[in-house]
Write a protein that holds these residues in place. Sequence first.
Motif, PDB file in Angstrom:
ATOM      1  N   MET A   1      -5.262   5.756  -2.369  1.00  0.00           N
ATOM      2  CA  MET A   1      -4.494   5.299  -1.229  1.00  0.00           C
ATOM      3  C   MET A   1      -4.234   3.803  -1.385  1.00  0.00           C
ATOM      4  SD  MET A   1      -5.425   5.336   2.835  1.00  0.00           S
ATOM      5  CE  MET A   1      -5.698   7.063   2.879  1.00  0.00           C
ATOM      6  N   GLU A   2      -3.050   3.420  -1.070  1.00  0.00           N
ATOM      7  CA  GLU A   2      -2.695   2.011  -1.188  1.00  0.00           C
ATOM      8  C   GLU A   2      -3.349   1.187  -0.086  1.00  0.00           C
ATOM      9  OE1 GLU A   2       1.463   1.441  -1.411  1.00  0.00           O
ATOM     10  OE2 GLU A   2       1.738   3.015  -2.903  1.00  0.00           O
ATOM     11  N   LEU A   3      -3.512  -0.083  -0.362  1.00  0.00           N
ATOM     12  CA  LEU A   3      -4.182  -0.978   0.582  1.00  0.00           C
ATOM     13  C   LEU A   3      -3.391  -1.118   1.886  1.00  0.00           C
ATOM     14  CD1 LEU A   3      -6.528  -2.892   1.098  1.00  0.00           C
ATOM     15  CD2 LEU A   3      -5.164  -4.713   0.082  1.00  0.00           C
ATOM     16  N   GLU A   4      -2.085  -1.206   1.792  1.00  0.00           N
ATOM     17  CA  GLU A   4      -1.263  -1.353   3.003  1.00  0.00           C
ATOM     18  C   GLU A   4      -1.358  -0.119   3.888  1.00  0.00           C
ATOM     19  OE1 GLU A   4       0.441  -3.949   4.276  1.00  0.00           O
ATOM     20  OE2 GLU A   4      -0.534  -5.080   2.677  1.00  0.00           O
ATOM     21  N   ALA A   5      -1.379   1.046   3.271  1.00  0.00           N
ATOM     22  CA  ALA A   5      -1.497   2.281   4.048  1.00  0.00           C
ATOM     23  C   ALA A   5      -2.857   2.345   4.736  1.00  0.00           C
ATOM     24  CB  ALA A   5      -1.291   3.498   3.161  1.00  0.00           C
ATOM     25  N   ALA A   6      -3.904   1.927   4.031  1.00  0.00           N
ATOM     26  CA  ALA A   6      -5.245   1.922   4.615  1.00  0.00           C
ATOM     27  C   ALA A   6      -5.319   0.939   5.780  1.00  0.00           C
ATOM     28  CB  ALA A   6      -6.272   1.569   3.554  1.00  0.00           C
ATOM     29  N   LYS A   7      -4.652  -0.200   5.662  1.00  0.00           N
ATOM     30  CA  LYS A   7      -4.624  -1.169   6.767  1.00  0.00           C
ATOM     31  C   LYS A   7      -3.920  -0.590   7.989  1.00  0.00           C
ATOM     32  CE  LYS A   7      -4.828  -5.619   4.442  1.00  0.00           C
ATOM     33  NZ  LYS A   7      -4.118  -6.894   4.223  1.00  0.00           N
ATOM     34  N   MET A   8      -2.823   0.082   7.761  1.00  0.00           N
ATOM     35  CA  MET A   8      -2.084   0.679   8.883  1.00  0.00           C
ATOM     36  C   MET A   8      -2.909   1.755   9.571  1.00  0.00           C
ATOM     37  SD  MET A   8       0.878  -0.702   9.189  1.00  0.00           S
ATOM     38  CE  MET A   8       2.032  -1.697   8.298  1.00  0.00           C
ATOM     39  N   ILE A   9      -3.576   2.593   8.800  1.00  0.00           N
ATOM     40  CA  ILE A   9      -4.405   3.649   9.379  1.00  0.00           C
ATOM     41  C   ILE A   9      -5.577   3.036  10.139  1.00  0.00           C
ATOM     42  CG2 ILE A   9      -5.961   5.556   8.829  1.00  0.00           C
ATOM     43  CD1 ILE A   9      -4.014   6.241   6.531  1.00  0.00           C
ATOM     44  N   GLY A  10      -6.206   2.032   9.564  1.00  0.00           N
ATOM     45  CA  GLY A  10      -7.327   1.374  10.223  1.00  0.00           C
ATOM     46  C   GLY A  10      -6.915   0.693  11.512  1.00  0.00           C
ATOM     47  N   ALA A  11      -5.771   0.041  11.511  1.00  0.00           N
ATOM     48  CA  ALA A  11      -5.291  -0.621  12.727  1.00  0.00           C
ATOM     49  C   ALA A  11      -4.957   0.413  13.800  1.00  0.00           C
ATOM     50  CB  ALA A  11      -4.069  -1.476  12.408  1.00  0.00           C
ATOM     51  N   GLY A  12      -4.389   1.515  13.392  1.00  0.00           N
ATOM     52  CA  GLY A  12      -4.091   2.578  14.354  1.00  0.00           C
ATOM     53  C   GLY A  12      -5.349   3.163  14.962  1.00  0.00           C
ATOM     54  N   LEU A  13      -6.367   3.366  14.135  1.00  0.00           N
ATOM     55  CA  LEU A  13      -7.629   3.891  14.649  1.00  0.00           C
ATOM     56  C   LEU A  13      -8.332   2.881  15.551  1.00  0.00           C
ATOM     57  CD1 LEU A  13      -9.009   5.733  11.506  1.00  0.00           C
ATOM     58  CD2 LEU A  13      -8.096   6.754  13.585  1.00  0.00           C
ATOM     59  N   ALA A  14      -8.189   1.604  15.254  1.00  0.00           N
ATOM     60  CA  ALA A  14      -8.822   0.572  16.078  1.00  0.00           C
ATOM     61  C   ALA A  14      -8.191   0.501  17.467  1.00  0.00           C
ATOM     62  CB  ALA A  14      -8.741  -0.786  15.393  1.00  0.00           C
ATOM     63  N   ALA A  68      -7.811  -4.517  15.855  1.00  0.00           N
ATOM     64  CA  ALA A  68      -6.655  -3.921  15.170  1.00  0.00           C
ATOM     65  C   ALA A  68      -5.832  -4.989  14.459  1.00  0.00           C
ATOM     66  CB  ALA A  68      -5.792  -3.162  16.179  1.00  0.00           C
ATOM     67  N   LEU A  69      -5.624  -6.118  15.110  1.00  0.00           N
ATOM     68  CA  LEU A  69      -4.854  -7.190  14.472  1.00  0.00           C
ATOM     69  C   LEU A  69      -5.607  -7.807  13.298  1.00  0.00           C
ATOM     70  CD1 LEU A  69      -3.283  -8.885  17.603  1.00  0.00           C
ATOM     71  CD2 LEU A  69      -2.147  -7.448  15.903  1.00  0.00           C
ATOM     72  N   MET A  70      -6.933  -7.887  13.429  1.00  0.00           N
ATOM     73  CA  MET A  70      -7.728  -8.420  12.316  1.00  0.00           C
ATOM     74  C   MET A  70      -7.673  -7.480  11.116  1.00  0.00           C
ATOM     75  SD  MET A  70     -11.001  -9.978  14.366  1.00  0.00           S
ATOM     76  CE  MET A  70     -12.008 -10.071  12.904  1.00  0.00           C
ATOM     77  N   VAL A  71      -7.708  -6.184  11.365  1.00  0.00           N
ATOM     78  CA  VAL A  71      -7.596  -5.208  10.266  1.00  0.00           C
ATOM     79  C   VAL A  71      -6.219  -5.278   9.647  1.00  0.00           C
ATOM     80  CG1 VAL A  71      -7.522  -2.731   9.766  1.00  0.00           C
ATOM     81  CG2 VAL A  71      -9.373  -3.667  11.132  1.00  0.00           C
ATOM     82  N   LEU A  72      -5.214  -5.396  10.471  1.00  0.00           N
ATOM     83  CA  LEU A  72      -3.833  -5.367   9.983  1.00  0.00           C
ATOM     84  C   LEU A  72      -3.478  -6.622   9.191  1.00  0.00           C
ATOM     85  CD1 LEU A  72      -1.392  -3.489  10.138  1.00  0.00           C
ATOM     86  CD2 LEU A  72      -0.653  -4.745  12.156  1.00  0.00           C
ATOM     87  N   PHE A  73      -3.860  -7.776   9.682  1.00  0.00           N
ATOM     88  CA  PHE A  73      -3.440  -9.026   9.064  1.00  0.00           C
ATOM     89  C   PHE A  73      -4.555  -9.743   8.311  1.00  0.00           C
ATOM     90  CE2 PHE A  73      -0.446  -8.567  12.669  1.00  0.00           C
ATOM     91  CZ  PHE A  73       0.698  -8.423  11.909  1.00  0.00           C
ATOM     92  N   GLY A  74      -5.743  -9.154   8.280  1.00  0.00           N
ATOM     93  CA  GLY A  74      -6.878  -9.805   7.605  1.00  0.00           C
ATOM     94  C   GLY A  74      -6.973  -9.478   6.141  1.00  0.00           C
TER      95      GLY A  74
END
Length: 74
Positions: A1-14, A68-74
Amino acid sequence: MELEAAKMIGAGLATLGMIGAGVGVGNVWASYFQAIARNPAAKDEIGASVWIGFAVTEAVALFALLVALMVLFG
């Protein structure tokens, strides 16, 4: 899984924590209105408690958004 996709999924779950905060805010105000309907004379006594409960419940939503923002932009 790509890093950007993982960030999006993590931010959505957060942001799922915001659902619980929405339910909590609804419960706080519903209980307040029910209490006022039962005893209108107690409006001044329970007013401060309602605002404190609302603020604490809303803080949970802000923390979820912050994570969520920290996961997305961190």
